[in-house]
Write an enzyme that holds these catalytic residues in place. Structure first.
Site, PDB file in Angstrom:
ATOM      1  N   LEU A  63       0.844  -1.205   0.000  1.00  0.00           N
ATOM      2  CA  LEU A  63       0.000   0.000   0.000  1.00  0.00           C
ATOM      3  C   LEU A  63       0.872   1.244   0.000  1.00  0.00           C
ATOM      4  O   LEU A  63       0.522   2.263  -0.585  1.00  0.00           O
ATOM      5  CB  LEU A  63      -0.939  -0.005   1.212  1.00  0.00           C
ATOM      6  CG  LEU A  63      -1.925   1.164   1.199  1.00  0.00           C
ATOM      7  CD1 LEU A  63      -2.956   1.003   0.106  1.00  0.00           C
ATOM      8  CD2 LEU A  63      -2.597   1.326   2.540  1.00  0.00           C
ATOM      9  N   TYR A  64       2.035   1.154   0.657  1.00  0.00           N
ATOM     10  CA  TYR A  64       2.971   2.284   0.639  1.00  0.00           C
ATOM     11  C   TYR A  64       3.295   2.651  -0.815  1.00  0.00           C
ATOM     12  O   TYR A  64       3.182   3.808  -1.229  1.00  0.00           O
ATOM     13  CB  TYR A  64       4.257   1.909   1.385  1.00  0.00           C
ATOM     14  CG  TYR A  64       5.379   2.897   1.183  1.00  0.00           C
ATOM     15  CD1 TYR A  64       5.302   4.172   1.731  1.00  0.00           C
ATOM     16  CD2 TYR A  64       6.508   2.572   0.427  1.00  0.00           C
ATOM     17  CE1 TYR A  64       6.319   5.090   1.532  1.00  0.00           C
ATOM     18  CE2 TYR A  64       7.524   3.486   0.224  1.00  0.00           C
ATOM     19  CZ  TYR A  64       7.424   4.744   0.779  1.00  0.00           C
ATOM     20  OH  TYR A  64       8.427   5.665   0.572  1.00  0.00           O
TER      21      TYR A  64
END
Ligand code: UGB
Length: 433
Positions: free
Chosen positions: A244-245
């Site tokens: 997700l980063y």
């Protein structure tokens, strides 16, 4: 008969003996007053408990909202500090707002800009993703060189507008972000809060500023995700993020495109490759490996399937700083003003890496030599939590257009890191948790 039937509709119609009635009424009033009094006390206690208790205060419970706490800013003395910190002290210097100034790269970039005479104002929310005392120590370091850090969040557009009212920033170096690949599974909303909502909030204020600043900001090597073509070039696909980063950094690049297209903001994204060095981040492997090797604790070293090597294009922070300054120096002016585009503006993306990937096990060997301690190696399968097996930057574009040329190998850079680590943590500071 219901008890409601006992209550007279017209009280005067009842003839009652006086004294017991008055006596009862007085008693009743007295009890009612007591009841009201104690109810208020009880309610008051509930309110106090709600706001003081960390487990029930939603602001403290949700880590993504930590940065929404209120900060003290404003007033003539504060404005004076802001102005003085941002004052340009060299010919043709810039006035730069550095977000995330108490962060690892933010501190190094702010110090370098100040050294060459640019005006620098920091902004940081000092969140507790990792030991905030390290951020405070970096702040103290910057203060000694005349850089003031405003405490606040990039999502606070009132504060951002105020900063632009006080200073006509020529540039924004946007480094505030929720970093870390693996933590995204623990606290996904903090990534959306800082890397997406925060970026939009900042760009909204920049687009309305007059003059609009040029913006250089930190993207990440992680945008290459599952890309297998090496070395990674800016032309390669970045539509397969593995964390997700990475997805929020990729989203940042698309958001940058939009603000460039609609408002004429000059935007440069820098894809940093695993930056390391003194004053680094305790959540990164080289940092906590050092701490745990010294403590005699075992360290988890990831390997891919079939004993495949996991490697990173570790990049020393001073090289990254040079790349950041070169990006600021070559940034063209934004073309819009007051929220209106006047013409096409510059939009760039560069890899800032070291071009020489090193296996994580070699990183550990270098640390062992520097620390003169053997590591307790715990070889583990690369977890499926966002890590990719390999990163390797193709830096020819940055070389050509920014004059970027990294010059620090991992051995040399780690030596400087270890020297800093030992002196910092032997100076009475506890090893970062
Ligand atoms: O270039 C980036 O864009 C990113 O760089 C950094 O991410 P990474 O490259 O993942 O760094 P880092 O965690 O130090 O792991 C280093 C190596 O150690 C391995 N690793 C890690 C942990 C562990 O317990 N064991 C292990 O072997 C691990 O598999 C990896 O191979 C930044 O944190 C991130 O914010 C972002 O900026």
């Amino acid at each position: 008969m219901s008890h409601l039937d006992d209550i007279p509709s017209t009280p005067g119609k009842f003839k009652m003996e006086k004294s017991p009635y008055v006596h009862n009424r007085l008693r009743w009033h007295f009890s009612l007053a007591k009841l009201t009094f104690w109810s208020f006390i009880f309610l008051g206690l509930i309110v106090v408990f709600f706001f003081r208790s960390p487990s029930s205060n939603p602001l403290l419970q949700d880590p993504s909202r930590r940065s929404l706490r209120t900060y003290n800013w404003g007033g003539p003395a504060w404005e004076k500090q802001v102005r003085s910190s941002a004052r340009i002290r060299s010919r043709n210097g810039f006035s730069v707002l550095v977000t995330g100034a108490a962060g690892f790269v933010g501190t190094h970039v702010s110090a370098a800009l100040k050294r060459r005479g640019d005006g620098v104002l920091g902004l940081d929310n000092f969140n507790d993703y990792y030991d905030p005392s390290l951020k405070r120590a970096r702040q103290a370091l910057l203060e000694r060189s005349g850089v003031f850090i405003v405490e606040g969040d990039i999502n606070d557009s009132v504060l951002l507008r105020k900063l632009f009212e006080v200073v006509a920033f020529t540039h924004v170096m946007h480094l505030a972000a929720q970093a870390g690949v693996r933590y995204a599974m623990e606290n996904p909303s903090s990534y959306v809060h800082s890397n997406i909502a925060g970026l939009v909030s900042l760009l909204e204020v920049c687009k309305s500023a007059n003059p609009q600043p040029a913006i250089v900001w930190a993207s990440s090597s992680s945008v290459y995700g599952l890309n297998t073509k090496v070395p990674f070039s800016e032309r390669d696909r970045t539509d397969q993020p593995a964390s997700l980063y990475a997805a929020t950094k990729k989203a940042g690049e698309e958001i940058a495109h939009t603000f460039n297209h609609i408002y004429g903001l000059s935007l440069t994204g820098l894809r940093f490759f695993t930056v390391y060095g003194p004053w680094g981040r305790p959540d990164m492997a080289y940092f906590f490996f050092t701490r745990d090797i010294l403590k005699g604790k075992s360290i988890p070293i990831f390997e891919a399937a079939n004993h495949g090597t996991v490697a990173r294009d570790f990049t020393y922070v001073d090289d990254i700083v040079k790349g950041c300054l070169a990006a600021l120096d070559t940034a063209e002016k934004s073309t819009g003003s007051g929220g209106k585009k006047k013409g096409p503006a510059q939009l760039r993306v560069y890899n800032l890496g070291n071009t020489s990937p090193v296996p994580v096990s070699d990183l550990v060997s270098i640390l062992e030599k520097l620390l003169k301690v053997n590591a307790k190696r715990n070889i583990m399968k690369l977890p499926r939590n966002g890590d990719v097996q390999f990163t390797h930057a193709n830096i020819s574009l940055a070389q050509r257009e920014l004059g970027y040329k990294p010059s620090t190998d991992l051995q040399t850079g780690l030596k400087k890191f270890v020297r800093w680590y030992v002196s910092y943590y032997s100076g009475g500071k506890k090893a970062a948790g």
